[in-house]
Design an enzyme around this catalytic site. Structure first.
Site, PDB file in Angstrom:
ATOM      1  N   ARG A   1      -6.290   9.392  -0.931  1.00 47.57           N
ATOM      2  CA  ARG A   1      -5.675   9.026  -2.220  1.00 47.57           C
ATOM      3  C   ARG A   1      -4.217   8.592  -2.088  1.00 47.57           C
ATOM      4  O   ARG A   1      -3.451   8.676  -3.043  1.00 47.57           O
ATOM      5  CB  ARG A   1      -5.796  10.170  -3.234  1.00 47.57           C
TER       6      ARG A   1
ATOM      7  N   LYS B   1       0.685  -5.601  -4.519  1.00 44.82           N
ATOM      8  CA  LYS B   1      -0.725  -5.917  -4.724  1.00 44.82           C
ATOM      9  C   LYS B   1      -1.451  -5.768  -3.397  1.00 44.82           C
ATOM     10  O   LYS B   1      -1.128  -6.434  -2.415  1.00 44.82           O
ATOM     11  CB  LYS B   1      -0.890  -7.362  -5.220  1.00 44.82           C
TER      12      LYS B   1
ATOM     13  N   GLU C   1       3.905 -21.313  -1.725  1.00 42.26           N
ATOM     14  CA  GLU C   1       4.356 -20.197  -2.568  1.00 42.26           C
ATOM     15  C   GLU C   1       5.856 -20.306  -2.847  1.00 42.26           C
ATOM     16  O   GLU C   1       6.330 -19.936  -3.927  1.00 42.26           O
ATOM     17  CB  GLU C   1       4.027 -18.846  -1.925  1.00 42.26           C
TER      18      GLU C   1
ATOM     19  N   LYS D   1      10.420 -12.936  -6.874  1.00 42.11           N
ATOM     20  CA  LYS D   1       9.207 -12.124  -6.998  1.00 42.11           C
ATOM     21  C   LYS D   1       9.555 -10.689  -7.378  1.00 42.11           C
ATOM     22  O   LYS D   1       8.915 -10.087  -8.258  1.00 42.11           O
ATOM     23  CB  LYS D   1       8.398 -12.140  -5.694  1.00 42.11           C
TER      24      LYS D   1
ATOM     25  N   GLU E   1       1.083  -6.050 -13.951  1.00 42.91           N
ATOM     26  CA  GLU E   1       0.552  -7.315 -14.465  1.00 42.91           C
ATOM     27  C   GLU E   1      -0.083  -7.177 -15.840  1.00 42.91           C
ATOM     28  O   GLU E   1      -1.219  -7.595 -16.054  1.00 42.91           O
ATOM     29  CB  GLU E   1      -0.470  -7.897 -13.470  1.00 42.91           C
TER      30      GLU E   1
ATOM     31  N   ARG F   1       4.099 -10.861 -15.199  1.00 44.40           N
ATOM     32  CA  ARG F   1       3.781 -10.996 -13.782  1.00 44.40           C
ATOM     33  C   ARG F   1       2.729 -12.074 -13.512  1.00 44.40           C
ATOM     34  O   ARG F   1       2.698 -12.671 -12.427  1.00 44.40           O
ATOM     35  CB  ARG F   1       3.303  -9.646 -13.223  1.00 44.40           C
TER      36      ARG F   1
ATOM     37  N   HIS G   1      -3.005 -20.550  -8.860  1.00 47.85           N
ATOM     38  CA  HIS G   1      -3.975 -19.657  -8.230  1.00 47.85           C
ATOM     39  C   HIS G   1      -5.345 -19.682  -8.903  1.00 47.85           C
ATOM     40  O   HIS G   1      -6.351 -19.411  -8.253  1.00 47.85           O
ATOM     41  CB  HIS G   1      -3.445 -18.220  -8.189  1.00 47.85           C
TER      42      HIS G   1
ATOM     43  N   HIS H   1      -7.898 -20.306  -6.264  1.00 49.47           N
ATOM     44  CA  HIS H   1      -8.965 -19.354  -5.924  1.00 49.47           C
ATOM     45  C   HIS H   1     -10.341 -20.006  -6.072  1.00 49.47           C
ATOM     46  O   HIS H   1     -11.247 -19.748  -5.274  1.00 49.47           O
ATOM     47  CB  HIS H   1      -8.892 -18.115  -6.827  1.00 49.47           C
TER      48      HIS H   1
END
Lengths: 355, 355
Positions: free
Chosen positions: A118, A140, A182, A224, A234, A238, A245, A249
């Site tokens: 955890r 992330k 980026e 960033k 987010e 954000r 993307h 993606h």
């Protein structure tokens, strides 16, 4: 060397940026409070830097978990390989994970750290330009699922990020360009002056001029960090970091991960997002040309690959920003400002996808 | 109905405790801000309560992910089954997971919520006594790894916990006793008066007297909430909630998960921990007898099953509390107080394991 602090209350951490910082043991070890270190890397990067790094870590028990190189290995099998290495060595919370590699290694190692027992500490040592300016900052972490990219993961902050410019010398041109995608994104969403700086200096950056690179990496991380500080998980702003993307993606998903580099797909995705912004009159023709031009000069693809409409829109529907089955896009409002919106003409989107 | 608030800043949430609370739609729906609900349950529990629950949720799009029943299914395959259900239905962050079941369902559904898209909301509806007094409260979520129990997971808090006493009527005696093990634990680690109350009322509890049960569930959750509020991520005092678990996990691990119920292993583990405390003179003979006696009267095992010493100690070495390869134990200091320590005679530990 420059130091930038990511302000996140008790989860704040520093980013070290400079050439040779990876040779200074103290920078890394000052952020390791445990006795055991598990270095996660891939088969390519480990050949270049693993021995040097281990030599700096004499005082620790060091374990290695070396995964295969490539986006297609950012999956549960690689993650489980790391868990198994940790458990076989009876590692407990007295273990720090060191992520040595590009975005795939950073994301998967970070997620291993977030989920093992955890949560155990981790430090990022990004070895690609893309990872240095983007994926290593902001917490992330995650892996891909067969049905979608980055679908499984956690927001989990590292103890520190160590960015050594020297590692960029071993990258090929495609990877440098992918990182520049980026970088350009930060200009587009946040800072018109930075965008202009990139227009002037793109050749210096492609030729790995360290002075220009250090500035550009610092400013990218700074933007960033600012956005992430305002919205760590987010729920709002954000999402503008996702410019390009949603399209990108979908390109990666439809072509098969690894066919285009992530940065290449994002570069092309930013052109498509700019095209959408143009149709909404949020971007002028001349601004659109400047966007396309800079992305082209960064040696990134500006034409969408041929992909069946249904496949493409299906992939876009999987995007995490979507709500109530509607596709949310990050679009430009001029250069230096972006918004997340579902208020666009859907026929315009169809045209862009079919173009 | 009683309402207890778990105080964790912006992650605070209420626990509703009463008979029939599961029939009141508003209690659940007031904590669901999304349009889609994914109910995670198992093959046994879903037959009892799924239809009724769905009838309360007419206004939502409801998806089901029904996993197999048993600790042996608290693994990645079950977790991935939930992910796949969510992705096949194009679920995004506008989805709440409803965990309907015992500890296994709660842990795995909570971890799915923690990790899907890096976190979506979830609500716990625990249907065993053990889950009601322990695993549904405090945000520990996760799955087992082949090499150890609960090795993979996250600290992730639910939006609410809804505890209906009525569901206890369908449990068999073994499961009630397993839940009572964790109830007794709260007396042992925190509250001598509560322990005395249990000594007086254990028969009422075994016979499911609702007045006594409501009090006991409330007080158990209250103690757990207090400890968790002080130390959400188990860097300190929270570890006392692990009384009996270091031994208990080793028993489960060595016998094979599912052979003994978790609560049974914890019951026996608390006797072994008390035995250790006795050897350190932190517990008197008479106190030790009271501990063993109450656990016995709760119909829990008080004798360690025959397990090879090396296997047993090997399993104990995997415990998450350990540091520097040393086994940390939660031990009693009288009744109502516990400490986490590695300062005990290791030969005494050997004797206890070999007994």
């Amino acid at each position: 060397m420059k130091i930038l602090n990511v302000e996140l209350g008790d989860r704040s951490y520093p980013i070290y940026i400079g050439s040779g910082v990876l040779e200074d043991a103290k920078i890394i070890t000052s952020h390791i409070k445990t006795k055991i270190i598990c270095i996660v890397s891939n088969t390519t990067v480990s050949q270049l830097y693993l021995e040097n790094l281990k030599n700096l870590l004499d005082d620790y028990q060091v374990i290695e978990a070396i995964i295969d190189d490539g986006e297609e290995f950012k999956n549960y099998d690689s993650l489980n390989y790391i868990y198994t290495k940790l458990l076989e060595n009876q590692c407990n919370r007295d273990t720090t994970i060191l992520a040595l590699g590009g975005g795939v290694v950073g994301d998967i190692a970070g997620y291993a750290a977030a989920s093992f027992l955890r949560g155990i500490p981790f430090v990022q040592i990004p070895t690609t330009l893309l990872a240095q300016v983007d994926s290593s900052v902001g917490g992330k972490t995650g892996i891909n699922h067969l049905l979608g990219k980055n679908m499984i993961g956690a927001f989990y902050q590292p103890q520190a990020v160590v960015i050594d410019l020297n590692v960029l010398k071993t990258l090929d041109n495609r990877q440098i360009s992918a990182g520049l995608a980026e970088v350009i994104k930060y200009g587009l969403i946040w800072d018109e002056d930075f965008f202009k700086y990139l227009e002037v200096n793109i050749e210096n950056l492609k030729q790995l001029d360290f002075d220009h690179l250090e500035h550009v990496i610092y400013r990218s991380c700074e933007i960033k960090a600012k956005v992430v500080s305002e919205d760590e998980k987010e729920s709002g702003i954000r999402a503008i970091l996702n410019l390009g993307h949603t399209f990108g993606h979908a390109i990666e998903n439809c072509l098969g991960y690894g066919e285009w580099l992530h940065g290449e797909a994002v570069g092309c995705g930013m052109v498509l997002a700019a095209k959408m912004s143009l149709t909404q009159a949020w971007l002028s023709e001349s601004e659109f040309d400047r966007v396309k031009d800079l992305i082209f000069r960064a040696n990134l693809p500006i034409e969408k690959p041929k992909i069946d409409y249904e496949n493409f829109i299906g992939a876009m529907k999987l995007d995490k920003k979507n709500k109530d089955k509607e596709i949310y896009l990050v679009l430009q409002q001029g250069i230096g400002k972006a918004i997340v919106t579902n208020k666009y003409s859907s026929s315009a989107l169809d045209d862009v996808i079919k173009s």
